[in-house]
Scaffold this active site. Sequence first.
Site: not given
Length: 365
Positions: A13, A107-108
């Site tokens: 993350d 983003d993860e």
Amino acid sequence: MEKGKQRKIIHVDMDAFYASVEQLDNPELQGKALAVGGSSQRGVVAAASYEARKFGVKSAMSSVIAKRNCPHLIFVKPRFDRYKELSNRIRNIFFEFTDLVEPLSLDEAYLDVTENKKGNPSASLIAREIRQKIFEKTGLTASAGISVNKFIAKVASDYNKPNGQKTVNPEEVENFLEQLEIRKFHGVGKVTADKMYRLGIFTGKDLKEKTLDFLNEHFGKSGKYYYQVVRGVHHSEVKPSRIRKSLGAERTFEENISSEVFMHDRLQNISEEIEKRLTRSKVAGRTITLKIKYSDFTLQTRSKTLQYYISSQELILEAAKELLYQEKMKESVRLLGISLSNLNTDNEEEKEVKKEVAVQLKFDF
């Protein structure tokens, strides 16, 4: 993978991704309380830097409240092309280690490194190497959670943020989950957490003491999920090509709207955007949902399932208008959204039928 072999899952993350990218590209913003999103009276925070979060600024918060909490807050407009560029660079790093990468957003992502390209038996060392490579190639930091399944890995990735990681070894799973605050369980939002508090459930241990019948009675279909995850049972595999469940768009207005004529114009713009996204994704859907947020911030959804799949702007708009007139508006409106679900990709997803492994195998994490 060998039958009965325990998996090694990493959840990576990025730390305050959008805000961190803005600080990376503009040194003058480094160390400043920053919010990515609209700064107008109707704006919404898309992301906040850690400096801003100290003042209670968080994503999905209205810009007015954010500014009230943090008077010196700096607003910047989002640059999604730049975020996508860096996200792709980060994703390429993941593929250096495994092809089993399941992106959740820009983003993860989840990574299954049980059998990896580096031949490294330690998932913890792999996570550390990935985070180091991300920093070297982008200048951004990431946090990671490492454990035996996706649920625990995701919870663990939030433990040592920012720029840290946490490993929950197989023999630590039971104790880790029992001590975990209930609001930190992935899938337990504020409303559910408040309900659990009223039922005397504050930690994983409290949750574990409740029977399956009790949880089904109070939480419906989610009861079984809570019953299993608190025992470390979560069989969902890392799926490299995640099947989209829904697609939609929404708009927050500069001023509240009470005229349905104006709402039609907004719905037309939204439906045009959805048609573009459906075309890019090469999908169509049968269930259309209209989202309405009123001036008093109450939220209402209205849905309808058609007998056929649709993807054209005209048909989406027609269904949305029908839902708009389904009942009278109770207040003026500040946000409208349309989403399409029950997509024609749903039948491609295989049903997971997994037997629970009673004995957890130990290995080098």
